[in-house]
Design a protein around this motif. Sequence first.
Motif, mmCIF file in Angstrom:
data_model
loop_
_atom_site.group_PDB
_atom_site.id
_atom_site.type_symbol
_atom_site.label_atom_id
_atom_site.label_comp_id
_atom_site.label_asym_id
_atom_site.label_seq_id
_atom_site.Cartn_x
_atom_site.Cartn_y
_atom_site.Cartn_z
ATOM 1 N N CYS A 146 0.451 -12.204 1.932
ATOM 2 C CA CYS A 146 -0.641 -11.281 1.571
ATOM 3 C C CYS A 146 -0.682 -11.137 0.058
ATOM 4 C CB CYS A 146 -0.416 -9.895 2.188
ATOM 5 S SG CYS A 146 0.140 -9.882 3.896
ATOM 6 N N LEU A 147 -1.779 -10.550 -0.418
ATOM 7 C CA LEU A 147 -1.900 -10.141 -1.812
ATOM 8 C C LEU A 147 -1.899 -8.630 -1.866
ATOM 9 C CD1 LEU A 147 -4.630 -12.572 -3.210
ATOM 10 C CD2 LEU A 147 -2.179 -12.601 -3.698
ATOM 11 N N LEU A 148 -0.974 -8.067 -2.640
ATOM 12 C CA LEU A 148 -0.875 -6.620 -2.771
ATOM 13 C C LEU A 148 -1.889 -6.154 -3.802
ATOM 14 C CD1 LEU A 148 0.789 -4.194 -1.796
ATOM 15 C CD2 LEU A 148 2.301 -4.561 -3.740
ATOM 16 N N ASN A 149 -2.762 -5.233 -3.402
ATOM 17 C CA ASN A 149 -3.854 -4.812 -4.282
ATOM 18 C C ASN A 149 -4.151 -3.334 -4.055
ATOM 19 O OD1 ASN A 149 -6.149 -5.165 -6.033
ATOM 20 N ND2 ASN A 149 -7.409 -4.920 -4.219
ATOM 21 N N PRO A 150 -3.930 -2.436 -5.015
ATOM 22 C CA PRO A 150 -3.367 -2.738 -6.331
ATOM 23 C C PRO A 150 -1.858 -2.922 -6.260
ATOM 24 C CG PRO A 150 -3.728 -0.401 -6.142
ATOM 25 C CD PRO A 150 -4.249 -1.015 -4.857
ATOM 26 N N GLU A 151 -1.214 -3.116 -7.400
ATOM 27 C CA GLU A 151 0.216 -3.405 -7.410
ATOM 28 C C GLU A 151 1.030 -2.126 -7.266
ATOM 29 O OE1 GLU A 151 1.183 -5.793 -10.759
ATOM 30 O OE2 GLU A 151 -0.557 -7.074 -10.514
ATOM 31 N N THR A 152 0.797 -1.384 -6.212
ATOM 32 C CA THR A 152 1.542 -0.161 -5.950
ATOM 33 C C THR A 152 1.862 -0.087 -4.465
ATOM 34 O OG1 THR A 152 -0.477 1.126 -5.630
ATOM 35 C CG2 THR A 152 0.474 1.125 -7.844
ATOM 36 N N VAL A 153 2.960 0.581 -4.151
ATOM 37 C CA VAL A 153 3.362 0.842 -2.781
ATOM 38 C C VAL A 153 3.705 2.327 -2.683
ATOM 39 C CG1 VAL A 153 5.030 0.346 -0.951
ATOM 40 C CG2 VAL A 153 4.277 -1.491 -2.461
ATOM 41 N N ARG A 154 3.118 3.010 -1.710
ATOM 42 C CA ARG A 154 3.421 4.429 -1.519
ATOM 43 C C ARG A 154 4.519 4.569 -0.475
ATOM 44 N NH1 ARG A 154 -1.282 7.951 0.690
ATOM 45 N NH2 ARG A 154 -0.380 7.399 2.702
ATOM 46 N N VAL A 155 5.609 5.220 -0.847
ATOM 47 C CA VAL A 155 6.750 5.415 0.041
ATOM 48 C C VAL A 155 6.906 6.904 0.307
ATOM 49 C CG1 VAL A 155 9.205 4.993 0.402
ATOM 50 C CG2 VAL A 155 7.865 3.379 -0.959
ATOM 51 N N THR A 156 7.002 7.277 1.572
ATOM 52 C CA THR A 156 7.166 8.670 1.977
ATOM 53 C C THR A 156 8.431 8.805 2.811
ATOM 54 O OG1 THR A 156 4.769 8.973 2.064
ATOM 55 C CG2 THR A 156 6.107 10.623 3.176
ATOM 56 N N ARG A 157 9.232 9.807 2.506
ATOM 57 C CA ARG A 157 10.440 10.085 3.273
ATOM 58 C C ARG A 157 10.308 11.454 3.935
ATOM 59 N NH1 ARG A 157 14.470 8.473 6.494
ATOM 60 N NH2 ARG A 157 16.112 10.055 6.547
ATOM 61 N N LEU A 158 10.421 11.480 5.254
ATOM 62 C CA LEU A 158 10.392 12.713 6.028
ATOM 63 C C LEU A 158 11.777 12.948 6.593
ATOM 64 C CD1 LEU A 158 7.058 12.067 7.983
ATOM 65 C CD2 LEU A 158 7.358 13.347 5.858
ATOM 66 N N ALA A 159 12.415 14.045 6.215
ATOM 67 C CA ALA A 159 13.767 14.332 6.678
ATOM 68 C C ALA A 159 13.743 14.788 8.137
ATOM 69 C CB ALA A 159 14.419 15.406 5.801
ATOM 70 N N GLY A 160 14.904 14.751 8.770
ATOM 71 C CA GLY A 160 15.021 15.172 10.162
ATOM 72 C C GLY A 160 15.073 16.685 10.279
ATOM 73 N N VAL A 161 13.930 17.319 10.058
ATOM 74 C CA VAL A 161 13.828 18.785 10.104
ATOM 75 C C VAL A 161 12.577 19.153 10.885
ATOM 76 C CG1 VAL A 161 13.609 20.893 8.739
ATOM 77 C CG2 VAL A 161 14.967 18.999 7.861
ATOM 78 N N ARG A 162 12.702 20.121 11.788
ATOM 79 C CA ARG A 162 11.533 20.603 12.527
ATOM 80 C C ARG A 162 11.656 22.100 12.741
ATOM 81 N NH1 ARG A 162 12.789 21.758 17.743
ATOM 82 N NH2 ARG A 162 14.599 20.750 18.703
#
Length: 247
Positions: A17-33
């Motif tokens: 693939c081609l990554l467009n734009p050159e960014t990646v969004r990373v999200t971390r959700l902890a084990g909390v409810r």
Amino acid sequence: MERVAFLVDESGTRVDCLLNPETVRVTRLAGVRPRHAADGRLTGAGLADDPLVFTGGGRTELVLDLLFDVDFVEAQVRPDDVRTLTAPLWLLAENSATEHGWLRPPLVRLVWGKTWNVPGVIVAVAERFDAFTLTGSPRRSWLRLKLVRVAENAEAAQEGFADELATASTPTVPPGSAVVATADGAAEPGWSGVRFDLLAHDALGSPLRWRLLAEHNRISDPLSVPAGTALAVPPAVAPAPTGGQPS
């Protein structure tokens, strides 16, 4: 645009693939409810926050914006319809694998350069088409994909993070000089628009070393650094930090 690839663990199939734009969004959700009682969510009179249950584990999500175009295909015979190129990613979001008797999406690995090798499953795909032919076939696709990292123990995750830090590239700014903060796109409320992780990449060879750059310049909040600020580059890279990117 940068080239990334998805490798299917079971079959060894590779989807480029081609990554467009050159960014990646990373999200971390902890084990909390929130804590629940038999008749619904449990709340406490006089408490500022709802009681929580710490379940352990958690969830790490990556969102990528990908570009497909039949004109970018490096082959003598190019497809007429871009969906020929994106169909493999749609199939990776189907429950086509089996684990312990249950259907699940196949395990894939996001591979990008020498520092990204993330095992996970594709849980969502959305696609927008344009550049249609007279017969109605789309020739270009803008595809957004969500990958959820598969379960790893904390030790393995920490080792992977250490490996990413160890493979830092050569800084583009010489040690002992300065790097100037520039705004990147439209700023959100409470953010100056300066990408501090990109500054760390230029100054120290890795965006994951943002904390070292901030500490060297006595910056407590990297998200509030005004555009145009000159930041001193540390004379030498200290031992790798253990924190993630600023959020």
